[in-house]
Design an enzyme around this catalytic site. Structure first.
Site, PDB file in Angstrom:
ATOM      1  N   GLU A   1      35.159  50.361  41.781  1.00  0.00           N
ATOM      2  CA  GLU A   1      35.380  51.550  40.957  1.00  0.00           C
ATOM      3  C   GLU A   1      34.045  52.144  40.500  1.00  0.00           C
ATOM      4  O   GLU A   1      33.894  53.362  40.401  1.00  0.00           O
ATOM      5  CB  GLU A   1      36.268  51.212  39.747  1.00  0.00           C
ATOM      6  CG  GLU A   1      36.732  52.459  39.009  1.00  0.00           C
ATOM      7  CD  GLU A   1      37.740  52.180  37.906  1.00  0.00           C
ATOM      8  OE1 GLU A   1      37.886  51.001  37.519  1.00  0.00           O
ATOM      9  OE2 GLU A   1      38.367  53.140  37.419  1.00  0.00           O
TER      10      GLU A   1
ATOM     11  N   HIS B   1      45.970  44.035  30.716  1.00  0.00           N
ATOM     12  CA  HIS B   1      46.491  44.867  31.800  1.00  0.00           C
ATOM     13  C   HIS B   1      48.015  44.956  31.717  1.00  0.00           C
ATOM     14  O   HIS B   1      48.716  43.967  31.949  1.00  0.00           O
ATOM     15  CB  HIS B   1      46.066  44.256  33.136  1.00  0.00           C
ATOM     16  CG  HIS B   1      46.238  45.166  34.309  1.00  0.00           C
ATOM     17  ND1 HIS B   1      47.015  46.295  34.285  1.00  0.00           N
ATOM     18  CD2 HIS B   1      45.710  45.114  35.574  1.00  0.00           C
ATOM     19  CE1 HIS B   1      46.981  46.892  35.456  1.00  0.00           C
ATOM     20  NE2 HIS B   1      46.190  46.201  36.256  1.00  0.00           N
TER      21      HIS B   1
ATOM     22  N   CYS C   1      50.170  48.724  39.739  1.00  0.00           N
ATOM     23  CA  CYS C   1      49.397  49.118  38.561  1.00  0.00           C
ATOM     24  C   CYS C   1      49.133  50.615  38.498  1.00  0.00           C
ATOM     25  O   CYS C   1      48.554  51.096  37.530  1.00  0.00           O
ATOM     26  CB  CYS C   1      48.083  48.350  38.532  1.00  0.00           C
ATOM     27  SG  CYS C   1      48.327  46.581  38.745  1.00  0.00           S
TER      28      CYS C   1
ATOM     29  N   HIS D   1      40.061  52.293  35.432  1.00  0.00           N
ATOM     30  CA  HIS D   1      41.086  51.269  35.667  1.00  0.00           C
ATOM     31  C   HIS D   1      40.548  49.954  35.118  1.00  0.00           C
ATOM     32  O   HIS D   1      41.261  49.228  34.459  1.00  0.00           O
ATOM     33  CB  HIS D   1      41.396  51.170  37.154  1.00  0.00           C
ATOM     34  CG  HIS D   1      42.563  50.303  37.456  1.00  0.00           C
ATOM     35  ND1 HIS D   1      43.833  50.556  36.979  1.00  0.00           N
ATOM     36  CD2 HIS D   1      42.669  49.149  38.185  1.00  0.00           C
ATOM     37  CE1 HIS D   1      44.659  49.612  37.394  1.00  0.00           C
ATOM     38  NE2 HIS D   1      43.980  48.746  38.116  1.00  0.00           N
TER      39      HIS D   1
ATOM     40  N   PHE E   1      47.744  47.428  43.296  1.00  0.00           N
ATOM     41  CA  PHE E   1      47.918  46.577  44.471  1.00  0.00           C
ATOM     42  C   PHE E   1      48.696  47.379  45.529  1.00  0.00           C
ATOM     43  O   PHE E   1      49.643  48.104  45.216  1.00  0.00           O
ATOM     44  CB  PHE E   1      48.722  45.329  44.118  1.00  0.00           C
ATOM     45  CG  PHE E   1      47.928  44.232  43.435  1.00  0.00           C
ATOM     46  CD1 PHE E   1      46.571  44.366  43.195  1.00  0.00           C
ATOM     47  CD2 PHE E   1      48.558  43.052  43.047  1.00  0.00           C
ATOM     48  CE1 PHE E   1      45.845  43.349  42.577  1.00  0.00           C
ATOM     49  CE2 PHE E   1      47.847  42.028  42.423  1.00  0.00           C
ATOM     50  CZ  PHE E   1      46.486  42.182  42.188  1.00  0.00           C
TER      51      PHE E   1
ATOM     52  N   LYS F   1      41.676  48.291  28.962  1.00  0.00           N
ATOM     53  CA  LYS F   1      42.077  46.902  29.250  1.00  0.00           C
ATOM     54  C   LYS F   1      41.149  45.894  28.582  1.00  0.00           C
ATOM     55  O   LYS F   1      41.522  44.733  28.412  1.00  0.00           O
ATOM     56  CB  LYS F   1      42.101  46.672  30.762  1.00  0.00           C
ATOM     57  CG  LYS F   1      43.171  47.454  31.501  1.00  0.00           C
ATOM     58  CD  LYS F   1      43.158  47.164  32.984  1.00  0.00           C
ATOM     59  CE  LYS F   1      44.197  47.990  33.743  1.00  0.00           C
ATOM     60  NZ  LYS F   1      43.826  49.430  33.846  1.00  0.00           N
TER      61      LYS F   1
END
Length: 411
Positions: free
Chosen positions: A315, A339, A164, A304, A398, A334
């Site tokens: 975050e 996503h 991502c 994110h 990831f 998002k």
């Protein structure tokens, strides 16, 4: 105005997304908070998550039906976004050195749809039914290669694959190529087309996706107390980056400055962020240092913001670490489009650049019950008009990949 030979500017934007396949539609829907999440009726009802953000098909009018058959969906997305960005930049290869123009365009997974289809053919009908085009359509680097062929770009060319964080790290790699003097012009970004039964089943098995199947538009809810996972989406984004000197020499319209970039690694877990958000905080701090910008100068952070339990808390801690309790305005694209995996970082960068240009922060929709574990300054369900000179974009992938981009009004 003095020019820094290492200064990198943005001169073109292109987007394919669940909320629009051009920047105007994309931005209008973001500002209005119109969700692009829909029911994914094509998946087995046993799949836990049956919702997704799907982009409209793109069919380049420059391709014959035969050529279209040779392209995977993620490559078509990349071509469409690149065509938009190239057109906006006004670049003309008749006036450029092709070896000074390159492409860094990544994808998280590549041609997964083609791999799925041919795996089924293999098991159902035998090896002779596997397409000879599979290895062309399935390879992750083919989007970068095809875009280079489209425009005749013979400079640096590579495919970043960092889950991502792919889109953001492609932008960083392209900016570094310009800063190092390896190129004058770089097309960069990410593309993804994983909204297929196989993709939804895989992420569902990981228990990463929202299962709010009865209310798709309400499923992606970053920083909301009742979030239950992210929504799988597809699309692509491409930026045209140039050295400032090159852009000004040809009289290009400069949309923003890429003032700072940074990357760090959590080195912690395959799919979970460091719980204290220290890796993401370090990335933001380094990007601001490179830009020469103090934390209190940042007007807006595009998080994110996946809408997963672990990500949003980690975050938020990262934001609090870097900015203190009075954080800049925060929203997550998002929340509206889901996503886009490998394309997320670049499409969210486009949202940042448009935020600067229009001085409007798009809403973070479905923010109905603020999570007390995320005590940051989240823009709620309505867009906010405010002067935005500096916008920061986070991408966390990831594998522990953290990437931060800092965009600033061009002055």
């Amino acid at each position: 105005m003095t020019m820094d030979k290492n200064r990198v500017v943005v001169t073109g934007l292109g987007v394919v997304s669940p909320v629009g396949n051009n920047c105007t539609t994309f931005w209008d829907n973001l500002v209005e908070g119109r969700s692009g999440i829909r029911a994914a009726d094509f998946v087995d009802e046993r799949t836990a998550s049956r919702i997704a953000g799907m982009a409209e098909d793109v069919v380049p009018d420059t391709m014959s039906p035969k050529e279209l058959k040779r392209q995977s969906r993620f490559i078509l997305f990349a071509l469409e976004a690149a065509n938009q960005a190239w057109a906006q930049s006004g670049l003309d290869m008749n006036h450029e050195d092709p070896y000074r123009c390159g492409v860094y365009l990544g994808t998280g997974i590549g041609g997964i749809q083609d791999i799925e289809e041919n795996a089924l053919k293999l098991h159902e009908s035998g090896p002779r039914r596997v397409s000879p085009l599979l290895m062309i359509k399935g390879l992750s680097n083919m989007a970068a290669g095809t875009v280079a062929m489209q425009f005749g770009l013979q400079g640096p060319n590579a495919c970043v694959v960092t889950a991502c964080a792919t889109g953001a790290q492609s932008i960083i790699a392209a900016a570094n190529a310009i800063r190092l003097g390896q190129a004058d012009v770089m097309l960069c970004g990410g593309t993804e087309a994983t909204v297929i039964p196989y993709g939804l089943a895989a992420f569902s098995s990981l228990r990463a996706l929202s299962t709010r199947n009865d209310a798709p538009e309400q499923a992606s809810r970053p920083f909301d107390r009742d979030r239950d996972g992210f929504v799988l989406s597809e699309g692509a984004g491409v930026l045209v980056l140039e050295s400032e000197a090159h852009a000004r020499s040809r009289g290009a319209e400069i949309l923003a400055t890429l003032a700072g970039t940074a990357e760090t690694s959590d080195a912690y877990h395959p799919v979970a962020p460091r719980p204290d958000g220290s890796g993401a905080a370090a990335s933001m701090r380094l990007a601001l240092q490179q830009a020469g910008i103090a934390p209190d100068q940042v007007d807006y952070c595009n998080a994110h913001g996946t809408s997963t339990r672990l990500n949003d808390v980690a975050e938020s801690l990262a934001f609090l670490d870097v900015f203190g309790t009075d954080t800049p305005f925060v929203s997550s694209t998002k929340s509206i489009m889901g996503h886009l995996l490998g394309a997320a970082g670049v499409v969210e960068s486009i949202a940042c650049i448009l935020t600067i240009r229009y001085n409007t922060i798009h809403p973070n929709i479905n923010y109905d019950y603020p999570d007390p574990e995320c005590p940051i300054n989240v823009v709620g369900n309505t867009a906010r008009e405010v002067l935005v000179d500096i916008a920061l974009s986070n991408s966390l992938g990831f594998g522990g990949h953290n990437a931060t981009l800092v965009f600033q009004t061009y002055k």
